[in-house]
Enzyme design. Structure first.
Site, PDB file in Angstrom:
ATOM      1  N   ASP A 162      -6.625  -8.298  -1.335  1.00 25.31           N
ATOM      2  CA  ASP A 162      -5.159  -8.785  -1.249  1.00 25.31           C
ATOM      3  C   ASP A 162      -4.879  -8.758   0.425  1.00 25.31           C
ATOM      4  O   ASP A 162      -5.382  -7.864   1.044  1.00 25.31           O
ATOM      5  CB  ASP A 162      -4.028  -8.346  -1.811  1.00 25.31           C
ATOM      6  CG  ASP A 162      -2.749  -9.017  -1.652  1.00 25.31           C
ATOM      7  OD1 ASP A 162      -2.713  -9.974  -2.401  1.00 25.31           O
ATOM      8  OD2 ASP A 162      -2.035  -8.609  -0.824  1.00 25.31           O
ATOM      9  N   GLU A 200      -1.769  -9.802   3.603  1.00 22.51           N
ATOM     10  CA  GLU A 200      -0.511  -9.934   4.179  1.00 22.51           C
ATOM     11  C   GLU A 200      -0.765 -10.724   5.611  1.00 22.51           C
ATOM     12  O   GLU A 200      -1.762 -10.257   6.169  1.00 22.51           O
ATOM     13  CB  GLU A 200       0.411  -8.694   4.307  1.00 22.51           C
ATOM     14  CG  GLU A 200       0.562  -7.815   3.219  1.00 22.51           C
ATOM     15  CD  GLU A 200       1.335  -8.753   2.009  1.00 22.51           C
ATOM     16  OE1 GLU A 200       2.186  -9.740   2.192  1.00 22.51           O
ATOM     17  OE2 GLU A 200       1.361  -8.423   0.839  1.00 22.51           O
ATOM     18  N   ASP A 219      -0.798  -4.952  -3.989  1.00 24.44           N
ATOM     19  CA  ASP A 219      -1.123  -6.044  -4.759  1.00 24.44           C
ATOM     20  C   ASP A 219      -2.467  -6.369  -5.139  1.00 24.44           C
ATOM     21  O   ASP A 219      -2.893  -6.688  -6.254  1.00 24.44           O
ATOM     22  CB  ASP A 219      -0.686  -7.276  -3.846  1.00 24.44           C
ATOM     23  CG  ASP A 219       0.657  -7.563  -3.560  1.00 24.44           C
ATOM     24  OD1 ASP A 219       1.432  -6.852  -4.313  1.00 24.44           O
ATOM     25  OD2 ASP A 219       1.024  -8.471  -2.797  1.00 24.44           O
ATOM     26  N   HIS A 246       3.998  -6.642  -2.048  1.00 24.27           N
ATOM     27  CA  HIS A 246       3.980  -7.179  -0.868  1.00 24.27           C
ATOM     28  C   HIS A 246       3.478  -5.956   0.113  1.00 24.27           C
ATOM     29  O   HIS A 246       3.694  -5.728   1.171  1.00 24.27           O
ATOM     30  CB  HIS A 246       5.208  -7.555  -0.254  1.00 24.27           C
ATOM     31  CG  HIS A 246       5.653  -9.037  -0.847  1.00 24.27           C
ATOM     32  ND1 HIS A 246       4.677 -10.113  -0.935  1.00 24.27           N
ATOM     33  CD2 HIS A 246       6.604  -9.306  -1.565  1.00 24.27           C
ATOM     34  CE1 HIS A 246       5.425 -11.016  -1.781  1.00 24.27           C
ATOM     35  NE2 HIS A 246       6.519 -10.622  -2.016  1.00 24.27           N
TER      36      HIS A 246
END
Length: 430
Positions: free
Chosen positions: A30, A32, A171, A166
């Site tokens: 995952d 960001e 995640d 987040h």
């Protein structure tokens, strides 16, 4: 039993059982990002969960990633402060660490194409494009095929899984648990060909560098440790001849240390080592810190204004240097007074001088002439025998007037700096 109950009860004996090939591992990823475009935006955090075919977690890895411009994007969504990124490794520094975790495994993500496009973009920026035919598994697509919600938060809720939004590793953990629920309904043969082979990604050695949010927040939070640092220096010795080069050396290192927005423990040691090597005293170091702040304030107040952002940045530096808020207010007042005195001196110096203007700048000649009249300056547009100064519209102006002034040794100044010097608030540069 309801449709979703079969996912909430993964041990149910009636469910179809499929065994994975030996050593069949997944790398659940995952990221960001600073935005939604893999072309314009960057990865700012990445998390990976390594698990075997049974769903057992074997390894976890997470790090913030410095995008270079320290733009974090929507902090309200992912919770990453822009300042933290200054302390993080760049993607180039962690590319080998990521590759080490992906090669030999099936890459899995929720909306995996989004993640892979960003990862591919980062490798492309390094000059090492990755293969375009990479295999992967997508839990969002699997959920969609089974009639389950596509959004990870809602999907986790439907499956009775906890969700902490987040954070890249959080995640990835949720995605890994979702995948575990799906594994018994997936034909392993369909995934065997998705294992990333060596050569799928450019080869680069792992650096071992990581930076987590909490650590980055601590490192980039202004702390008054330089005031403590100078206590390690010897007291001022009135009988000692002090080397002016020592001050220049220390200020040079101090400027380098402050440049990226935080002071690491290594940089702290570099500062104290420099001070000790050059024989600086506590008083001298303290004075140099004040001098450094004065230089910053003079630069910020060159346009006679101190913006909110400028004040916040200078406040941060002041905290690092151990300067109290009241002392900073005093230094700001002193800087403003210096600025006013410099303006008065410049106006007195320029009164009666002949100044030639050339090239397109921030003002038309009619406005330039009006300002000159205001300060008693003789306005011209050609270099004559009595010309004292040539003001050019920008530093890119190159014409016959400039050539003539250069030939005669007439000093030149860019227009913006000229009006600043006289105390005019000129339009800001976009």
């Amino acid at each position: 039993m309801g449709f979703l109950d079969r996912f909430r009860q993964p041990r149910q004996e009636t469910a179809p059982q499929r065994s994975a090939p030996p050593n069949f591992h997944f790398a659940v990823v995952d990221i960001e990002t600073s935005g939604l475009s893999p072309v314009a935006d960057r990865i700012i955090e990445i998390g990976v969960v390594i698990m075997d075919a049974s769903g057992q977690v074997l390894h976890e890895w997470e790090t913030l990633v410095n995008p270079g411009d320290r733009k974090a994007g929507a902090t309200s969504i992912h919770g990453i402060q822009a300042d933290w990124l200054a302390a993080a490794p760049t993607f180039g520094e962690i590319a080998g660490d990521l590759t080490e975790r992906l090669v030999g495994r099936v890459v899995v993500a929720h909306n995996v194409k989004f993640d892979l496009e960003f990862i591919e973009g980062e490798f492309r920026r390094l000059g090492h494009p990755i293969r375009s035919d990479l295999g992967y598994a997508c839990t969002m697509d699997l959920a969609n095929q089974m009639g389950l919600p596509r959004k990870l938060q809602r999907l986790a809720g439907e499956l009775g899984l906890p969700y902490y939004p987040h954070g890249a590793l959080d995640d990835a953990r949720v995605t890994a648990q979702v995948l575990t629920r799906f594994l018994r309904y997936i034909d392993n043969a369909s995934l065997a060909g998705a294992v990333l082979a060596p050569g799928s990604f450019p080869a680069s050695p792992p650096s071992g560098k990581v930076m987590h949010r909490k650590e980055a927040g601590t490192l980039t939070k202004p702390q008054s440790f330089l005031s403590d640092l100078i206590q390690e220096l010897p007291p001022f010795d009135v009988d000692k001849t002090h080397d002016p080069e020592a001050a220049a050396a220390y200020l040079t290192i101090l400027e380098e240390v402050m440049e990226d927005g935080y002071i690491s423990p290594e940089e702290r040691e570099k500062l104290i080592s420099t001070a000790q090597t050059w024989g600086l005293s506590r008083d001298e170091a303290d004075l140099l810190h004040r001098e450094f702040l004065d230089v910053l304030l003079d630069a910020a107040l060159a346009d006679r204004t101190l913006s909110k952002d400028e004040r916040e940045q200078i406040q941060k530096v002041a905290i690092w240097l151990g300067v109290e808020a009241g002392d900073l207010d005093l230094l700001i007042r002193q800087a403003r007074a210096r600025g006013r005195a410099q303006v008065d001196d410049a106006r007195a110096e320029m009164k009666g001088r002949v100044v030639t203007f050339t090239g397109r700048g921030i003002y038309s000649n009619s406005i330039r002439e009006g300002f000159c009249a205001k300060y008693g300056i003789v306005f011209t547009t050609s270099v004559g025998a009595t010309c004292d100064l040539l003001v050019i519209g920008s530093d890119e102006v190159e014409n016959a007037t400039v050539a003539k002034a250069r030939e005669r040794g007439i000093p030149m100044m860019v227009e913006r700096a000229f009006w600043y010097r006289l105390g005019e608030k000129v339009p800001k540069v976009d």
